[in-house]
Write an enzyme that holds these catalytic residues in place. Structure first.
Site, PDB file in Angstrom:
ATOM      1  N   ASN A 298       0.023   1.197   8.874  1.00  0.00           N
ATOM      2  CA  ASN A 298      -1.108   0.908   7.992  1.00  0.00           C
ATOM      3  C   ASN A 298      -0.969  -0.548   7.557  1.00  0.00           C
ATOM      4  O   ASN A 298      -0.138  -0.860   6.711  1.00  0.00           O
ATOM      5  CB  ASN A 298      -1.091   1.849   6.778  1.00  0.00           C
TER       6      ASN A 298
ATOM      7  N   LYS B  10      -2.939  -2.239   5.813  1.00  0.00           N
ATOM      8  CA  LYS B  10      -3.600  -2.518   4.526  1.00  0.00           C
ATOM      9  C   LYS B  10      -4.433  -3.801   4.697  1.00  0.00           C
ATOM     10  O   LYS B  10      -4.964  -4.035   5.781  1.00  0.00           O
ATOM     11  CB  LYS B  10      -2.560  -2.606   3.406  1.00  0.00           C
TER      12      LYS B  10
ATOM     13  N   HIS C 280      -5.853   7.520   0.678  1.00  0.00           N
ATOM     14  CA  HIS C 280      -4.623   6.763   0.420  1.00  0.00           C
ATOM     15  C   HIS C 280      -4.518   6.509  -1.084  1.00  0.00           C
ATOM     16  O   HIS C 280      -5.543   6.304  -1.756  1.00  0.00           O
ATOM     17  CB  HIS C 280      -4.660   5.439   1.190  1.00  0.00           C
TER      18      HIS C 280
ATOM     19  N   GLU D  87      -3.797   4.026  -2.759  1.00  0.00           N
ATOM     20  CA  GLU D  87      -4.445   2.779  -3.222  1.00  0.00           C
ATOM     21  C   GLU D  87      -5.956   2.971  -3.339  1.00  0.00           C
ATOM     22  O   GLU D  87      -6.596   2.402  -4.226  1.00  0.00           O
ATOM     23  CB  GLU D  87      -4.069   1.627  -2.280  1.00  0.00           C
TER      24      GLU D  87
ATOM     25  N   GLU E  70       2.853  10.734   0.830  1.00  0.00           N
ATOM     26  CA  GLU E  70       3.284   9.399   0.423  1.00  0.00           C
ATOM     27  C   GLU E  70       3.514   9.381  -1.084  1.00  0.00           C
ATOM     28  O   GLU E  70       2.550   9.206  -1.858  1.00  0.00           O
ATOM     29  CB  GLU E  70       2.209   8.366   0.763  1.00  0.00           C
TER      30      GLU E  70
ATOM     31  N   GLY F 140       5.668   0.555  -1.039  1.00  0.00           N
ATOM     32  CA  GLY F 140       5.797  -0.882  -1.266  1.00  0.00           C
ATOM     33  C   GLY F 140       6.884  -1.249  -2.267  1.00  0.00           C
ATOM     34  O   GLY F 140       6.948  -2.393  -2.718  1.00  0.00           O
TER      35      GLY F 140
ATOM     36  N   SER G 166       7.926   3.057   2.082  1.00  0.00           N
ATOM     37  CA  SER G 166       9.107   2.225   2.384  1.00  0.00           C
ATOM     38  C   SER G 166       9.888   2.740   3.591  1.00  0.00           C
ATOM     39  O   SER G 166      11.111   2.647   3.631  1.00  0.00           O
ATOM     40  CB  SER G 166      10.007   2.108   1.154  1.00  0.00           C
TER      41      SER G 166
HETATM   42  P1  13P Z   1       5.093   0.784   2.628  1.00  0.00           P
HETATM   43  O1  13P Z   1       5.671   1.242   3.937  1.00  0.00           O
HETATM   44  O2  13P Z   1       4.852  -0.690   2.570  1.00  0.00           O
HETATM   45  O3  13P Z   1       5.877   1.318   1.465  1.00  0.00           O
HETATM   46  O4  13P Z   1       3.627   1.446   2.517  1.00  0.00           O
HETATM   47  C1  13P Z   1       3.473   2.797   2.739  1.00  0.00           C
HETATM   48  C2  13P Z   1       2.027   3.102   2.806  1.00  0.00           C
HETATM   49  O5  13P Z   1       1.326   3.057   1.810  1.00  0.00           O
HETATM   50  C3  13P Z   1       1.467   3.435   4.120  1.00  0.00           C
HETATM   51  O6  13P Z   1       0.174   3.936   3.996  1.00  0.00           O
END
Ligand code: 13P
Length: 249
Positions: free
Chosen positions: A9, A11, A94, A96, A166, A172, A211
């Site tokens: 992803n 983002k 997601h 976010e 997640e 992150g 992560s």
């Molecule tokens: P990270 O791997 O950067 O922690 O992000 C995970 C994520 O939100 C994947 O959709």
């Protein structure tokens, strides 16, 4: 037997140059035969990525979609447009999108239905905040998010989803869930899927995200109910992402 899926992803990151870098690396890298790979890229790169990976065993996906089929919705992107560009997957719900863009359970369900109506595979994201975990509400939150979508779908529709657990506190942050923490939630999700239908629980992929990197992917992916990864930061580095794909084989 569920085939593992490793999905990146990006983002709101990446570039056409990064699409090219992946395409070039995939010419010389042999991915494990028993692993499915996908990259969820920003909308503007979907067409280029679908073309660049046409001969590679890598599917392309988007990160969200409109809940509407078409019309006066300035700035929105429909499921039909994603399919037109060659997307196979789309992330829905997601954390976010839920926390920064106000997507509630009803909005998540509507997007899952829009994805299914256009032949896309929705990757439905579930996860608790740190506050929720510390209050002992992890399963209540995650299974509630699952029920908000699955209770409204028919059996054939449910079978077309991929799930991604997640934990928000692991996204992150560099703070990965331990394999035991992740496995416990994945097992709870799978047990709930069995309430809908045992065959559904057996078949559906449940990815872990938060992560995940080359150094910890192997032990997470070795858990019986973890069927792949949803990788954020590490999917922006070609070598790191391909190393995670290798460890799933
Ligand atoms: P990270 O791997 O950067 O922690 O992000 C995970 C994520 O939100 C994947 O959709």
């Amino acid at each position: 037997m569920r085939t593992p899926l490793i999905a990146g992803n990006w983002k709101m990151n990446g570039s056409l140059a990064l699409v090219d870098a992946f395409a070039q690396a995939l010419v010389t890298t042999r991915l494990p035969a028993r692993v499915e790979v996908a990259l969820m890229v920003p909308f503007p790169y979907l067409g280029a990525a679908a073309r660049a990976f046409r001969d590679a065993p890598v599917a392309v996906g988007a990160q969200t979609l409109s809940d509407q089929p078409a019309g006066a919705f300035t700035g929105e992107v429909s499921g039909a447009m994603l399919a037109d560009l060659g997307a196979r997957y789309v992330l829905v719900g997601h954390s976010e999108r839920r926390s920064l863009f106000g997507e509630d359970d009803a909005g998540v369900l509507a997007r899952v239905q829009a994805a299914l109506a256009n032949g896309l595979t929705p990757v439905l994201c579930l996860g608790e905040t740190l506050e929720g975990r510390e209050a002992g509400r992890t399963e209540a939150v995650v299974l509630g998010q699952l029920a908000a979508v699955f209770d409204a779908l028919g059996p054939d529709e449910r079978a077309r989803l991929v799930l991604a657990y997640e934990p928000v506190w692991a996204i992150g942050t560099g703070r990965t869930a331990t394999p035991e923490q992740a496995q416990a939630v994945h097992a709870a999700i799978r047990a709930r899927l069995a309430d809908y239908a045992p065959a559904l629980a057996e078949a559906l992929k449940i990815l872990y995200g938060g992560s995940m990197k080359a150094a910890n992917a192997g032990e997470l992916l070795a858990q019986p109910d973890i069927d792949g990864g949803l990788v954020g930061g590490a999917s922006l580095q070609v070598d790191d992402f391909l190393a995670i794909c290798q460890s799933a084989g």
